[in-house]
Design an enzyme around this catalytic site. Structure first.
Site, PDB file in Angstrom:
ATOM      1  N   GLU A 114       8.674   0.735  -5.779  1.00 30.27           N
ATOM      2  CA  GLU A 114       9.261   1.547  -6.848  1.00 30.27           C
ATOM      3  C   GLU A 114      10.330   2.480  -6.298  1.00 30.27           C
ATOM      4  O   GLU A 114      11.417   2.620  -6.881  1.00 30.27           O
ATOM      5  CB  GLU A 114       8.172   2.344  -7.570  1.00 30.27           C
ATOM      6  CG  GLU A 114       7.279   1.508  -8.456  1.00 30.27           C
ATOM      7  CD  GLU A 114       6.563   2.344  -9.505  1.00 30.27           C
ATOM      8  OE1 GLU A 114       6.760   3.576  -9.541  1.00 30.27           O
ATOM      9  OE2 GLU A 114       5.811   1.750 -10.307  1.00 30.27           O
ATOM     10  N   ILE A 139       6.223   1.977  -2.391  1.00 32.34           N
ATOM     11  CA  ILE A 139       7.483   1.774  -1.670  1.00 32.34           C
ATOM     12  C   ILE A 139       8.442   0.947  -2.512  1.00 32.34           C
ATOM     13  O   ILE A 139       9.640   1.239  -2.595  1.00 32.34           O
ATOM     14  CB  ILE A 139       7.224   1.098  -0.320  1.00 32.34           C
ATOM     15  CG1 ILE A 139       6.343   1.979   0.567  1.00 32.34           C
ATOM     16  CG2 ILE A 139       8.547   0.789   0.392  1.00 32.34           C
ATOM     17  CD1 ILE A 139       5.831   1.290   1.804  1.00 32.34           C
ATOM     18  N   GLU A 163       4.010  -6.511  -7.065  1.00 30.74           N
ATOM     19  CA  GLU A 163       4.111  -6.026  -8.433  1.00 30.74           C
ATOM     20  C   GLU A 163       4.744  -7.094  -9.314  1.00 30.74           C
ATOM     21  O   GLU A 163       5.547  -7.898  -8.854  1.00 30.74           O
ATOM     22  CB  GLU A 163       4.963  -4.742  -8.490  1.00 30.74           C
ATOM     23  CG  GLU A 163       4.486  -3.629  -7.567  1.00 30.74           C
ATOM     24  CD  GLU A 163       3.108  -3.132  -7.920  1.00 30.74           C
ATOM     25  OE1 GLU A 163       2.827  -2.954  -9.121  1.00 30.74           O
ATOM     26  OE2 GLU A 163       2.290  -2.901  -7.000  1.00 30.74           O
TER      27      GLU A 163
END
Length: 298
Positions: A72, A70, A273
């Site tokens: 990205e 999501i 991330e």
């Protein structure tokens, strides 16, 4: 007929999307969505695929995977002036954003949410030229999420984070000095962890930012002051009960922006991330995306 583009992580949820892909396509097309798909192949591919979907005029973009997928996709959609509506098929390790939106866990039921066409405005956080929808964090503790290997997460799910945390135990309690400037306060001290949240569920903790809402136009800031392992163990117990925000070792407030200054580089975690180093302004873009949600969420 509207066109939809599914961008999916084939390894997420033990390849759940890929196994059900024919049924997913059939279900979405039954709602009048002409649907095609793209399987991500490398880090950042989801962002590029979403950017191309914007350029090609897709009305709907569906992120199928976990919070990283999501993240990205949102980074491909958010910079554009014309932004397609976002659909989510959750099948990751934590599914924090899906939980905040009250999306069903079953992928075909999640397709029904998209097909029924109810949308909610969703805030998007921005740090420099990067975007996030769930959380921006800094501190050694946040490194656990993006350093847990994807294969390990696919195999053992949430336990992958705990395994990585045990591996890094000796370095998790190194404090760092920061200066935080919000619209109504300034904070300068040594801390263990900084979290800027857009939703209340983070890293599998359902009440970490208990007042957060993805459509309130505000960011929730959570700061854990300097402490040791006993302090952290006690705080985890309070987090599980949703009582940690009352503890003196925790600072918790809401703001539309936060300026962050540090004496040393802080590694930035965006939606689980790696996001480079954190410095400068973290801000909210209120209602920046429209996301499909259950009728009860509106």
């Amino acid at each position: 007929m509207k066109r939809a583009r599914i961008i999916y992580n084939r390894t997420a949820g033990r390849e759940a999307v890929e196994r059900q892909l024919p049924r997913i396509l059939e279900r979405l097309e039954a709602y009048g969505l002409e649907t095609s798909c793209h399987s991500t192949r490398y880090p950042g591919d989801g962002t590029e695929a979403a950017r191309q979907a914007v350029e090609r005029g897709f009305e709907v973009v569906v992120a199928a995977g976990g919070d990283g997928t999501i993240h990205e996709v949102v980074n491909g959609l958010a910079p554009g002036e014309r932004r397609p509506r976002l659909g989510i098929l959750p099948c990751g390790t934590s599914n924090d954003l899906a939980r905040a939106l009250r999306l069903p866990k079953d992928l075909l039921d999640a397709c029904d949410v998209i097909g029924q066409g109810v949308v909610c405005p969703m805030d998007v956080g921005r740090v420099q030229n990067r975007y996030f929808v769930n959380v921006a964090g800094a501190g050694s503790l946040t490194e656990v999420t993006y350093k847990a290997p994807s294969r390990l997460k696919s195999a053992i799910g949430q336990l992958a984070y705990y395994a990585k945390g045990l591996e890094k135990l000796g370095t998790l309690f190194r404090p760092f000095r920061v200066r935080l400037e919000a619209s109504d306060r300034t904070i300068e001290e040594e801390i263990l962890l900084l979290i800027v949240a857009n939703s209340r569920s983070i890293g599998g903790f359902h009440k970490l930012a208990p007042s957060a809402d993805v459509s309130d136009g505000r960011l929730d800031v959570l700061v854990i002051r300097r402490g040791g392992l006993p302090d952290l163990i006690q705080l985890v117990g309070l987090v599980l009960k949703g009582e940690h925000v009352k503890d003196d070792r925790v600072l918790y407030f809401q703001t539309q922006h936060l300026d962050v200054y540090s004496e040393e580089p802080m590694q930035l975690n965006l939606d689980g991330e790696w996001g480079g180093d954190l410095s400068g302004r973290v801000e909210v873009l209120a209602g920046h995306l429209e996301v499909f949600c259950p009728e009860a969420r509106r």
